[in-house]
Write an enzyme that holds these catalytic residues in place. Structure first.
Site, PDB file in Angstrom:
ATOM      1  N   ASP A  50      36.548  34.939  16.763  1.00 16.13           N
ATOM      2  CA  ASP A  50      37.369  36.139  16.669  1.00 16.13           C
ATOM      3  C   ASP A  50      38.290  36.073  15.453  1.00 16.13           C
ATOM      4  OD1 ASP A  50      38.888  34.046  17.703  1.00 16.13           O
ATOM      5  OD2 ASP A  50      39.357  35.030  19.585  1.00 16.13           O
ATOM      6  N   ASN A  63      45.146  34.038  31.035  1.00 16.22           N
ATOM      7  CA  ASN A  63      44.674  35.180  31.836  1.00 16.22           C
ATOM      8  C   ASN A  63      43.156  35.180  31.993  1.00 16.22           C
ATOM      9  OD1 ASN A  63      43.735  35.988  29.351  1.00 16.22           O
ATOM     10  ND2 ASN A  63      44.988  37.840  29.194  1.00 16.22           N
ATOM     11  N   HIS A  70      40.916  34.881  29.503  1.00 14.64           N
ATOM     12  CA  HIS A  70      40.117  35.412  28.389  1.00 14.64           C
ATOM     13  C   HIS A  70      39.382  34.290  27.652  1.00 14.64           C
ATOM     14  CE1 HIS A  70      43.690  35.300  25.285  1.00 14.64           C
ATOM     15  NE2 HIS A  70      42.912  34.260  25.067  1.00 14.64           N
ATOM     16  N   GLU A  93      39.679  40.226  26.695  1.00 12.87           N
ATOM     17  CA  GLU A  93      40.743  40.303  27.686  1.00 12.87           C
ATOM     18  C   GLU A  93      40.184  40.783  29.030  1.00 12.87           C
ATOM     19  OE1 GLU A  93      43.328  38.879  26.934  1.00 12.87           O
ATOM     20  OE2 GLU A  93      44.433  39.662  25.218  1.00 12.87           O
TER      21      GLU A  93
HETATM   22  C1  GLP Z   1      43.676  32.562  21.816  1.00 11.21           C
HETATM   23  C2  GLP Z   1      42.220  32.609  21.270  1.00 11.21           C
HETATM   24  C3  GLP Z   1      41.262  31.996  22.257  1.00 11.21           C
HETATM   25  C4  GLP Z   1      41.888  30.753  22.842  1.00 11.21           C
HETATM   26  C5  GLP Z   1      43.049  31.135  23.722  1.00 11.21           C
HETATM   27  C6  GLP Z   1      43.855  29.955  24.244  1.00 11.21           C
HETATM   28  O1  GLP Z   1      44.348  33.752  21.818  1.00 11.21           O
HETATM   29  N1  GLP Z   1      41.734  33.878  20.838  1.00 11.21           N
HETATM   30  O2  GLP Z   1      40.023  31.726  21.607  1.00 11.21           O
HETATM   31  O3  GLP Z   1      40.955  30.055  23.624  1.00 11.21           O
HETATM   32  O4  GLP Z   1      43.863  32.107  23.134  1.00 11.21           O
HETATM   33  O5  GLP Z   1      44.651  29.388  23.252  1.00 11.21           O
HETATM   34  P1  GLP Z   1      45.232  27.908  23.360  1.00 11.21           P
HETATM   35  O6  GLP Z   1      44.063  26.993  23.241  1.00 11.21           O
HETATM   36  O7  GLP Z   1      46.185  27.767  22.207  1.00 11.21           O
HETATM   37  O8  GLP Z   1      45.893  27.813  24.698  1.00 11.21           O
END
Ligand code: GLP
Length: 259
Positions: free
Chosen positions: A66, A135, A137, A142
């Protein structure tokens, strides 16, 4: 699904890195699906050490999950910057083989279509690395995302914008939109490795693994995947009802059965 529960992020990262290096040695032009966020960093550090020790990743191709809409690639919080800093450079990938959705395109729908086409033209993702949002995702899909969605523009939830605000000067600076691979795109990867560390991910992990398959928890779509492996530390595994079984399965895993 395979659920691996171990004490430390480093042990989990090592297992995943072993599996990736084994595949790269067999297929030097492996296609990696690249996640961002803090969770995959131990894996990227482990792979970088192997590169420093002589493993050659120079033919490996990469597709990021992304990208934010409207952040220039040189912005320190753009995922282009993250991937360059944490993956392309440290692993010795060739920049021209590493792709991200173009969040600055004039026509974002066309950019999303081009991205899907590029993934397909590469032969598809071999190993998709994933984190998970609190959440549920994955990528930026989302809750409410279609389980068969493809790369497209998404609006970030305020929860995600708040979670990610720690990386920006202020909440107002967090973009409200992104381009993300869809859940259907992620399902097409041959193998999916999802990592989750810490108690703040425990509920999302339990819903993903043991809850109903539902757009309300996008990561639950991995229950439909043919080869999804969850790498979780004990805190992130705390709400799994069948954790004893997962640990017995791991302890009894035949040596010939590789990840
Ligand atoms: C982000 C990314 C995801 C990631 C998630 C968790 O917003 N778009 O790909 O897995 O949130 O992030 P983190 O690993 O910093 O907890």
């Amino acid at each position: 699904m395979e659920i691996i529960i171990l004490d430390t992020e480093e042990e989990l990262a090592r297992l995943a890195a072993d599996a990736i290096v084994r595949r790269v040695q067999r297929s030097p032009d492996l296609v990696l699906g690249l996640a961002t966020g803090s969770t995959p960093l131990p894996l990227y550090r482990d792979l970088a050490q192997r590169h420093a020790a002589g493993v050659n990743f120079s033919s490996v191709r990469g597709f990021a999950l992304d990208e934010y809409v409207g952040l220039p690639p040189e912005h320190t919080q753009s995922y282009a910057h993250y991937i360059a800093e944490n993956v392309t450079g440290p692993l010795g990938l060739r920049p021209e083989l590493v792709h991200l959705p173009d969040g600055n395109a004039d026509d974002l729908e066309e950019a999303a279509r081009r991205y899907e086409h590029a993934i397909r033209a590469s032969g598809g993702v071999d190993v998709q690395i994933l984190g998970i949002g609190a959440n549920g995702h994955i990528g930026f899909n989302e809750p409410g995302s279609s389980l068969l969605s493809r790369t497209r523009i998404k609006t970030l939830t305020s929860k995600t914008r708040h979670d990610n605000a720690r990386f920006f000067t202020s909440l107002d600076d967090v973009p409200s939109h992104c381009l993300t691979q869809g859940l259907g795109t992620i399902l097409d990867a041959r193998t999916a490795f999802l990592f989750a560390f810490g108690g703040h991910k425990a509920e999302a992990v339990a819903r993903a693994v043991e809850g109903p398959v539902s757009a309300s928890c996008p990561a639950s779509v991995l229950q439909l995947h043919q080869h999804a492996v969850f790498f979780v530390d004990r805190a992130a595994a705390a709400q799994l009802r069948r954790s004893d079984y997962y640990q017995e399965t791991w302890a009894a895993k035949p040596a010939w059965q590789l990840l």
